[in-house]
Motif scaffolding. Structure first.
Motif, mmCIF file in Angstrom:
data_model
loop_
_atom_site.group_PDB
_atom_site.id
_atom_site.type_symbol
_atom_site.label_atom_id
_atom_site.label_comp_id
_atom_site.label_asym_id
_atom_site.label_seq_id
_atom_site.Cartn_x
_atom_site.Cartn_y
_atom_site.Cartn_z
ATOM 1 N N PHE A 57 0.887 -1.162 0.000
ATOM 2 C CA PHE A 57 0.000 0.000 0.000
ATOM 3 C C PHE A 57 0.926 1.212 0.000
ATOM 4 C CE2 PHE A 57 -2.984 -3.221 1.198
ATOM 5 C CZ PHE A 57 -4.216 -2.768 0.746
ATOM 6 N N LEU A 58 0.930 1.955 -1.099
ATOM 7 C CA LEU A 58 2.007 2.904 -1.381
ATOM 8 C C LEU A 58 1.485 4.320 -1.603
ATOM 9 C CD1 LEU A 58 5.031 3.388 -2.145
ATOM 10 C CD2 LEU A 58 4.452 2.621 -4.448
ATOM 11 N N ASP A 59 2.072 5.285 -0.887
ATOM 12 C CA ASP A 59 1.742 6.697 -1.087
ATOM 13 C C ASP A 59 2.497 7.228 -2.307
ATOM 14 O OD1 ASP A 59 0.712 9.215 -0.674
ATOM 15 O OD2 ASP A 59 2.078 9.723 0.970
ATOM 16 N N ILE A 60 1.972 8.270 -2.927
ATOM 17 C CA ILE A 60 2.651 8.907 -4.055
ATOM 18 C C ILE A 60 3.767 9.833 -3.569
ATOM 19 C CG2 ILE A 60 2.388 10.585 -5.933
ATOM 20 C CD1 ILE A 60 1.119 8.097 -6.781
ATOM 21 N N ALA A 61 3.448 10.704 -2.599
ATOM 22 C CA ALA A 61 4.387 11.738 -2.147
ATOM 23 C C ALA A 61 5.237 11.212 -0.994
ATOM 24 C CB ALA A 61 3.629 12.987 -1.720
ATOM 25 N N LEU A 62 6.442 10.750 -1.326
ATOM 26 C CA LEU A 62 7.403 10.298 -0.329
ATOM 27 C C LEU A 62 8.565 11.293 -0.282
ATOM 28 C CD1 LEU A 62 7.434 6.498 -1.233
ATOM 29 C CD2 LEU A 62 6.213 7.595 0.650
ATOM 30 N N PRO A 63 9.279 11.378 0.830
ATOM 31 C CA PRO A 63 10.298 12.424 0.964
ATOM 32 C C PRO A 63 11.509 12.269 0.051
ATOM 33 C CG PRO A 63 10.296 10.960 2.871
ATOM 34 C CD PRO A 63 9.068 10.637 2.083
ATOM 35 N N ASP A 64 11.847 11.035 -0.343
ATOM 36 C CA ASP A 64 13.061 10.835 -1.131
ATOM 37 C C ASP A 64 12.797 10.461 -2.584
ATOM 38 O OD1 ASP A 64 11.973 8.432 -0.347
ATOM 39 O OD2 ASP A 64 13.894 7.454 0.052
ATOM 40 N N GLU A 65 11.588 10.032 -2.909
ATOM 41 C CA GLU A 65 11.262 9.590 -4.268
ATOM 42 C C GLU A 65 9.750 9.422 -4.349
ATOM 43 O OE1 GLU A 65 12.372 5.857 -7.306
ATOM 44 O OE2 GLU A 65 13.225 5.984 -5.285
ATOM 45 N N SER A 66 9.173 9.628 -5.520
ATOM 46 C CA SER A 66 7.730 9.445 -5.646
ATOM 47 C C SER A 66 7.393 7.958 -5.623
ATOM 48 C CB SER A 66 7.216 10.058 -6.948
ATOM 49 O OG SER A 66 7.572 9.265 -8.064
ATOM 50 N N GLY A 67 6.184 7.656 -5.178
ATOM 51 C CA GLY A 67 5.733 6.271 -5.209
ATOM 52 C C GLY A 67 5.690 5.725 -6.622
ATOM 53 N N ILE A 68 5.371 6.595 -7.592
ATOM 54 C CA ILE A 68 5.372 6.182 -8.997
ATOM 55 C C ILE A 68 6.781 5.746 -9.408
ATOM 56 C CG2 ILE A 68 5.150 7.015 -11.369
ATOM 57 C CD1 ILE A 68 2.447 6.600 -10.195
ATOM 58 N N GLY A 69 7.787 6.537 -9.029
ATOM 59 C CA GLY A 69 9.164 6.198 -9.354
ATOM 60 C C GLY A 69 9.606 4.905 -8.690
ATOM 61 N N LEU A 70 9.168 4.712 -7.456
ATOM 62 C CA LEU A 70 9.518 3.485 -6.742
ATOM 63 C C LEU A 70 8.960 2.276 -7.468
ATOM 64 C CD1 LEU A 70 10.609 1.854 -4.356
ATOM 65 C CD2 LEU A 70 8.494 2.415 -3.114
ATOM 66 N N LEU A 71 7.677 2.322 -7.829
ATOM 67 C CA LEU A 71 7.065 1.193 -8.516
ATOM 68 C C LEU A 71 7.754 0.930 -9.848
ATOM 69 C CD1 LEU A 71 4.999 -1.005 -8.968
ATOM 70 C CD2 LEU A 71 3.353 0.736 -9.685
ATOM 71 N N ALA A 72 8.058 1.989 -10.593
ATOM 72 C CA ALA A 72 8.687 1.823 -11.901
ATOM 73 C C ALA A 72 10.052 1.153 -11.797
ATOM 74 C CB ALA A 72 8.812 3.179 -12.591
ATOM 75 N N SER A 73 10.715 1.293 -10.652
ATOM 76 C CA SER A 73 12.059 0.744 -10.488
ATOM 77 C C SER A 73 12.063 -0.691 -9.980
ATOM 78 C CB SER A 73 12.862 1.613 -9.512
ATOM 79 O OG SER A 73 12.392 1.447 -8.176
ATOM 80 N N LEU A 74 10.906 -1.195 -9.541
ATOM 81 C CA LEU A 74 10.845 -2.543 -8.978
ATOM 82 C C LEU A 74 10.668 -3.564 -10.094
ATOM 83 C CD1 LEU A 74 8.506 -1.926 -5.910
ATOM 84 C CD2 LEU A 74 11.014 -2.072 -5.925
ATOM 85 N N ASP A 75 11.518 -4.573 -10.111
ATOM 86 C CA ASP A 75 11.452 -5.562 -11.182
ATOM 87 C C ASP A 75 12.014 -6.885 -10.694
ATOM 88 O OD1 ASP A 75 11.143 -6.750 -13.610
ATOM 89 O OD2 ASP A 75 12.816 -5.727 -14.587
ATOM 90 N N PRO A 76 11.148 -7.838 -10.362
ATOM 91 C CA PRO A 76 9.690 -7.775 -10.417
ATOM 92 C C PRO A 76 9.128 -6.992 -9.239
ATOM 93 C CG PRO A 76 10.379 -9.872 -9.532
ATOM 94 C CD PRO A 76 11.642 -9.153 -9.913
ATOM 95 N N SER A 77 7.812 -6.806 -9.241
ATOM 96 C CA SER A 77 7.178 -6.009 -8.199
ATOM 97 C C SER A 77 6.058 -6.784 -7.524
ATOM 98 C CB SER A 77 6.602 -4.727 -8.819
ATOM 99 O OG SER A 77 5.767 -4.063 -7.903
ATOM 100 N N PRO A 78 5.875 -6.585 -6.203
ATOM 101 C CA PRO A 78 4.657 -7.090 -5.580
ATOM 102 C C PRO A 78 3.443 -6.346 -6.158
ATOM 103 C CG PRO A 78 6.297 -6.397 -3.943
ATOM 104 C CD PRO A 78 6.741 -5.866 -5.258
#
Length: 247
Positions: A57-78
């Motif tokens: 369960f992921l927020d968009i606005a994080l202090p070090d990186e956006s949640g969108i950026g985090l998801l895009a970098s996960l490979d594979p992803s939950p």
């Protein structure tokens, strides 16, 4: 229904938001287990490696990186359910195969819908029959359907690119384009390891058709395959590609 509880990781930089979401998820304790809480993307990556959650369960606005950026970098992803105060990122989220997109303050009934969707996804992920899991060899031939309901019989070695298309997979080969109802994640274990490479969360390339490789932004690579098709290799996979193909 899945026989085990789904392991859940909460990622939000607002402690009260994490507390409230955890309280709401208690209503689903029979099927969900919160295994960790993080307040930034860096901690989330570490927790994903350590805890192997089924769902974030992921927020968009994080202090070090956006949640969108985090998801895009996960490979594979939950599986990912975004929980945010910003409605304008929904299109991006679903383009990255997010399972759901909840707006704050989270409504219990809307959360129930998201959980139901997660459970349906878990049921779809049940193991396939053994004969459908056997790795293919490059010379073997397989059947594929195209968008006009035609049936192609092609050799695995003809496949140039596989990419996510809805809940199925789009397959590009020398003579055309076809579709498989199976997900890219289900198809990947059947592909010959020495012939195919996962470039990012949504695309797998055939190495024999790679014609050019160029450095790209943020540690990524831009790969051009036959026909001038460009594929962007994620930062993590770029390191694996260079390492695997280097002397």
């Amino acid at each position: 229904m899945s026989e085990h509880k789904l392991r859940v990781l909460l990622v939000d930089d607002e402690p009260l938001a994490n507390v409230e979401l955890r309280r709401l998820l208690e209503a689903h304790h029979a099927v969900l287990e919160v295994v960790g809480v993080c307040e930034d993307a860096t901690a989330a990556r570490d927790a994903i490696d350590r805890l192997s959650p089924d769902v974030i369960f992921l927020d968009i606005a994080l202090p070090d990186e956006s949640g969108i950026g985090l998801l895009a970098s996960l490979d594979p992803s939950p599986a990912v359910v975004f929980v945010t105060a910003f409605s304008e990122h929904a299109v991006q989220a679903f383009a990255l195969s997010a399972e759901d997109y909840l707006l704050k303050p989270v409504n219990a009934a809307r959360l129930d819908q998201a959980v139901a969707r997660l459970l349906t996804r878990a049921d779809r992920a049940t193991p396939e029959p053994r004969d459908l899991r056997r790795p293919l060899r490059s010379h073997e031939r397989i059947f594929l359907h195209d968008t006009n309901a035609r049936l192609w019989l092609i050799a695995v070695a003809e496949i140039m690119l596989l990419e996510v298309a809805g809940e199925g997979t789009r397959v590009l080969f020398g003579r055309g384009v076809a579709n498989s109802p199976r997900s890219l994640r289900a198809i990947e274990p059947r592909l010959p390891d020495d012939a195919f490479f996962r470039a990012n969360r949504s695309q797998i390339i055939a190495l024999k058709y790679v014609r050019q490789v160029h450095p790209w932004f943020a540690g990524r690579l831009k790969v051009t395959i036959d026909g001038g098709i460009e594929v962007f290799v994620s930062r993590r996979q770029a390191r694996a590609l260079v390492s695997g193909l280097s002397l």
